[in-house]
Design a protein around this motif. Structure first.
Motif, PDB file in Angstrom:
ATOM      1  N   ILE A  71       0.853  -1.188   0.000  1.00 29.88           N
ATOM      2  CA  ILE A  71       0.000   0.000   0.000  1.00 29.88           C
ATOM      3  C   ILE A  71       0.888   1.238   0.000  1.00 29.88           C
ATOM      4  CG2 ILE A  71      -2.230  -0.727   0.926  1.00 29.88           C
ATOM      5  CD1 ILE A  71      -1.307  -0.212   3.702  1.00 29.88           C
ATOM      6  N   ARG A  72       0.289   2.339  -0.430  1.00 27.81           N
ATOM      7  CA  ARG A  72       1.038   3.577  -0.577  1.00 27.81           C
ATOM      8  C   ARG A  72       0.241   4.702   0.082  1.00 27.81           C
ATOM      9  NH1 ARG A  72       1.403   7.500  -4.703  1.00 27.81           N
ATOM     10  NH2 ARG A  72       3.551   8.199  -5.005  1.00 27.81           N
ATOM     11  N   TYR A  73       0.952   5.594   0.762  1.00 29.69           N
ATOM     12  CA  TYR A  73       0.302   6.771   1.346  1.00 29.69           C
ATOM     13  C   TYR A  73       1.019   8.019   0.840  1.00 29.69           C
ATOM     14  CZ  TYR A  73      -0.631   3.284   5.005  1.00 29.69           C
ATOM     15  OH  TYR A  73      -0.972   2.161   5.683  1.00 29.69           O
ATOM     16  N   THR A  74       0.304   9.120   0.721  1.00 31.29           N
ATOM     17  CA  THR A  74       0.989  10.400   0.482  1.00 31.29           C
ATOM     18  C   THR A  74       0.341  11.474   1.355  1.00 31.29           C
ATOM     19  OG1 THR A  74      -0.445  11.329  -1.241  1.00 31.29           O
ATOM     20  CG2 THR A  74       1.301   9.818  -1.984  1.00 31.29           C
ATOM     21  N   TRP A  75       1.097  12.538   1.536  1.00 25.90           N
ATOM     22  CA  TRP A  75       0.578  13.736   2.205  1.00 25.90           C
ATOM     23  C   TRP A  75       0.589  14.857   1.166  1.00 25.90           C
ATOM     24  CZ3 TRP A  75      -2.218  15.600   5.897  1.00 25.90           C
ATOM     25  CH2 TRP A  75      -2.141  16.951   6.230  1.00 25.90           C
ATOM     26  N   LYS A  76      -0.573  15.319   0.780  1.00 26.15           N
ATOM     27  CA  LYS A  76      -0.717  16.342  -0.265  1.00 26.15           C
ATOM     28  C   LYS A  76       0.065  15.961  -1.520  1.00 26.15           C
ATOM     29  CE  LYS A  76      -2.039  20.040   2.770  1.00 26.15           C
ATOM     30  NZ  LYS A  76      -1.845  21.288   3.409  1.00 26.15           N
ATOM     31  N   LEU A  77      -0.016  14.742  -1.882  1.00 23.17           N
ATOM     32  CA  LEU A  77       0.615  14.171  -3.085  1.00 23.17           C
ATOM     33  C   LEU A  77       2.135  14.091  -3.006  1.00 23.17           C
ATOM     34  CD1 LEU A  77      -1.504  15.629  -6.044  1.00 23.17           C
ATOM     35  CD2 LEU A  77      -1.763  13.462  -4.856  1.00 23.17           C
ATOM     36  N   PRO A 178      -2.750   0.095  -4.246  1.00 26.66           N
ATOM     37  CA  PRO A 178      -3.709   0.802  -3.397  1.00 26.66           C
ATOM     38  C   PRO A 178      -3.046   2.037  -2.773  1.00 26.66           C
ATOM     39  CG  PRO A 178      -3.605  -1.519  -2.821  1.00 26.66           C
ATOM     40  CD  PRO A 178      -2.497  -1.273  -3.777  1.00 26.66           C
ATOM     41  N   THR A 179      -3.726   3.150  -2.861  1.00 26.29           N
ATOM     42  CA  THR A 179      -3.122   4.407  -2.398  1.00 26.29           C
ATOM     43  C   THR A 179      -4.096   5.174  -1.518  1.00 26.29           C
ATOM     44  OG1 THR A 179      -1.829   4.521  -4.426  1.00 26.29           O
ATOM     45  CG2 THR A 179      -2.067   6.563  -3.207  1.00 26.29           C
ATOM     46  N   PHE A 180      -3.593   5.650  -0.403  1.00 30.67           N
ATOM     47  CA  PHE A 180      -4.380   6.530   0.472  1.00 30.67           C
ATOM     48  C   PHE A 180      -3.756   7.912   0.421  1.00 30.67           C
ATOM     49  CE2 PHE A 180      -5.019   2.298   2.057  1.00 30.67           C
ATOM     50  CZ  PHE A 180      -6.353   2.258   2.433  1.00 30.67           C
ATOM     51  N   GLU A 181      -4.531   8.909   0.014  1.00 30.71           N
ATOM     52  CA  GLU A 181      -4.025  10.281  -0.094  1.00 30.71           C
ATOM     53  C   GLU A 181      -4.599  11.097   1.065  1.00 30.71           C
ATOM     54  OE1 GLU A 181      -1.940  10.655  -2.437  1.00 30.71           O
ATOM     55  OE2 GLU A 181      -2.589   9.630  -4.267  1.00 30.71           O
ATOM     56  N   PHE A 182      -3.707  11.652   1.873  1.00 32.99           N
ATOM     57  CA  PHE A 182      -4.148  12.487   2.998  1.00 32.99           C
ATOM     58  C   PHE A 182      -3.788  13.949   2.718  1.00 32.99           C
ATOM     59  CE2 PHE A 182      -3.311   8.257   4.821  1.00 32.99           C
ATOM     60  CZ  PHE A 182      -4.590   7.994   5.280  1.00 32.99           C
ATOM     61  N   GLY A 183      -4.494  14.846   3.382  1.00 35.05           N
ATOM     62  CA  GLY A 183      -4.198  16.273   3.250  1.00 35.05           C
ATOM     63  C   GLY A 183      -4.823  16.912   2.025  1.00 35.05           C
ATOM     64  N   MET A 184      -5.550  16.146   1.237  1.00 33.48           N
ATOM     65  CA  MET A 184      -6.179  16.701   0.025  1.00 33.48           C
ATOM     66  C   MET A 184      -7.600  17.182   0.320  1.00 33.48           C
ATOM     67  SD  MET A 184      -3.973  15.991  -2.450  1.00 33.48           S
ATOM     68  CE  MET A 184      -4.917  15.981  -3.959  1.00 33.48           C
ATOM     69  N   VAL A 185      -8.242  16.550   1.304  1.00 36.62           N
ATOM     70  CA  VAL A 185      -9.622  16.899   1.651  1.00 36.62           C
ATOM     71  C   VAL A 185      -9.674  17.135   3.152  1.00 36.62           C
ATOM     72  CG1 VAL A 185     -12.017  16.133   1.532  1.00 36.62           C
ATOM     73  CG2 VAL A 185     -10.310  15.055   0.068  1.00 36.62           C
TER      74      VAL A 185
END
Ligand SMILES: Cc1cc2nc3c(=O)[nH]c(=O)nc-3n(C[C@H](O)[C@H](O)[C@H](O)COP(=O)(O)OP(=O)(O)OC[C@H]3O[C@@H](n4cnc5c(N)ncnc54)[C@H](O)[C@@H]3O)c2cc1C
Length: 365
Positions: A71-77, A178-185
């Motif tokens: 899995i992959r995570y990012t903070w504001k891409l 699978p990617t979870f993007e945080f800080g976008m919403v």
């Protein structure tokens, strides 16, 4: 003469399918009523914990579109983290998965009646009369597994779920992880899950007041990812767990999304829906066998086996979405944390265990 069923289940999703399988397997007469044509599309990312296999005696392989190991995570891409997960997670297409589960139930004797909308219910001293867009039906017991938009909770006089806006779009691309993007919403996240030949992007908020419209955020994100803005965006509310509630009433139980069981931190709803379907079947089997407190016990079992852990998930969600930047750095990015998260997603660990571990590691201080 109207046929009297041991149990009528309203809704053929994972909660209804699991309940139907376990009741029919025990020899009870079960009718599942589904308002849609079948198989139906359920807007959903389709990430499924392999932990659900423990509740069944058949192999789910034919229902799995693909499995993922990272899995992959990012903070504001940016600031990405990519990590191996402890056990391959299943990615399913919901039309295939739900139909497969329901077919297992039909194979052991359950009856499925599609394009049959339940329009009202009435308790008649020892049985439920279930009115539909076709003929009325009767059953000794009812399971409400009619999802976030169904009317059953209200009709049964049980607490209704709080709906939160959520959107999903599907893109014909393959090879994504699978990617979870945080800080976008604000107060929420975007998550992208692959299937064998497509990629679905979901967006939702998890706390606070509802944003006006999430479709712009989803379109913007998809464009940034190089995926054409899709006109196939679908909205479907999610119901996150927000405290234990009574899940039983006279000769009836409520399960799955209708009971707001989805994880308030991850939005995982399939596993708790199936768990509640399995436990609802056990309770009704006992009630049919004469146990007077079986339905009451169902509420207690779901609180113990799921709700108790969701208290922690809710607390963590509150903390994380209040301070998401810090939460990302100390809670998501740290390698040990990503491993713990993946263990939770695979059903290997409970939030309570994570809190225990954290308490122990902090105890010298
Ligand atoms: C955008 C989005 C992404 C998601 N991603 C994930 C994910 O990746 N992983 C995960 O675990 N969870 C995910 N979820 C949550 C998951 O989809 C739900 O928790 C799950 O579908 C709940 O299953 P259920 O059986 O309770 O209800 P449902 O699957 O909603 O089934 C309910 C059924 O009841 C039927 N029904 C309703 N009213 C009536 C009526 N009056 N008469 C007859 N039939 C009726 C409906 O047609 C429906 O088929 C996501 C949800 C959303 C919205």
């Amino acid at each position: 003469m109207t046929t009297m069923f041991d149990c009528i289940i309203v809704g053929a999703g994972p909660a209804g399918g699991a309940a139907a399988y376990h009741l029919a397997k025990r020899g009870h007469s079960v009718l599942v009523l589904e308002k849609d044509t079948w198989p139906r599309q359920k807007p959903c990312g389709g990430g499924v914990s392999p932990a659900i296999a423990q509740w069944f005696d058949f192999d789910f392989t034919p229902a799995i579109s693909t499995t993922v190991k990272k899995i992959r995570y990012t903070w504001k891409l940016s600031d990405p983290v990519e990590t191996e997960i402890v056990k391959p997670m299943w990615m399913v297409r919901r039309d295939v998965f739900d139909q497969f589960l329901m077919q297992q139930a039909v194979d052991v004797g359950a009856k499925l009646q599609t394009q049959t909308e339940v329009t009202g219910i009435k308790f008649k001293s020892d049985r439920w009369q279930v009115n539909t867009n076709a003929e009325p039906l009767e059953a000794k017991y009812l399971i409400a597994a009619d999802g976030t938009k169904g009317p059953m909770a209200k009709w049964l006089g049980l607490k209704q779920s709080k709906l939160r806006q959520s959107l999903i779009a599907e893109f014909p691309v393959s090879g994504q992880i699978p990617t979870f993007e945080f800080g976008m919403v604000k107060n929420g996240s975007i998550w992208g899950f692959p299937k064998a030949d497509s990629y679905s992007i979901s967006i939702a908020t998890f706390r606070g007041s509802e944003p006006k419209d999430l479709s712009k955020d989803l379109t913007q994100y998809a464009n940034k990812m190089g995926m054409a803005a899709s006109n196939s965006m679908v909205d479907h509310p999610i119901c996150l767990w927000d405290g234990d509630k009574t899940l039983h009433t006279q000769n009836a139980l409520i399960a799955g999304d209708a009971a707001s069981l989805a994880d308030p931190l991850s939005a995982e709803g399939i596993r708790p829906s199936i768990l509640s379907g399995v436990k609802a079947a056990e309770a009704i089997d006992q009630a049919l066998g004469g146990a007077s407190n079986a339905l009451e016990k169902y509420t207690q079992i779901i609180q113990k086996e799921w709700g108790a852990d969701m208290v922690w998930a809710g607390n963590l969600a509150g903390l994380f979405y209040r301070f998401p930047g810090i939460g990302y750095k100390v809670g998501v990015k740290v390698p040990v944390a990503t491993q713990l998260i993946s263990k939770i997603l695979c059903g290997e660990l409970r939030y309570a265990d994570v809190i225990d571990k954290a308490k122990k590691s902090l105890s010298p201080f």
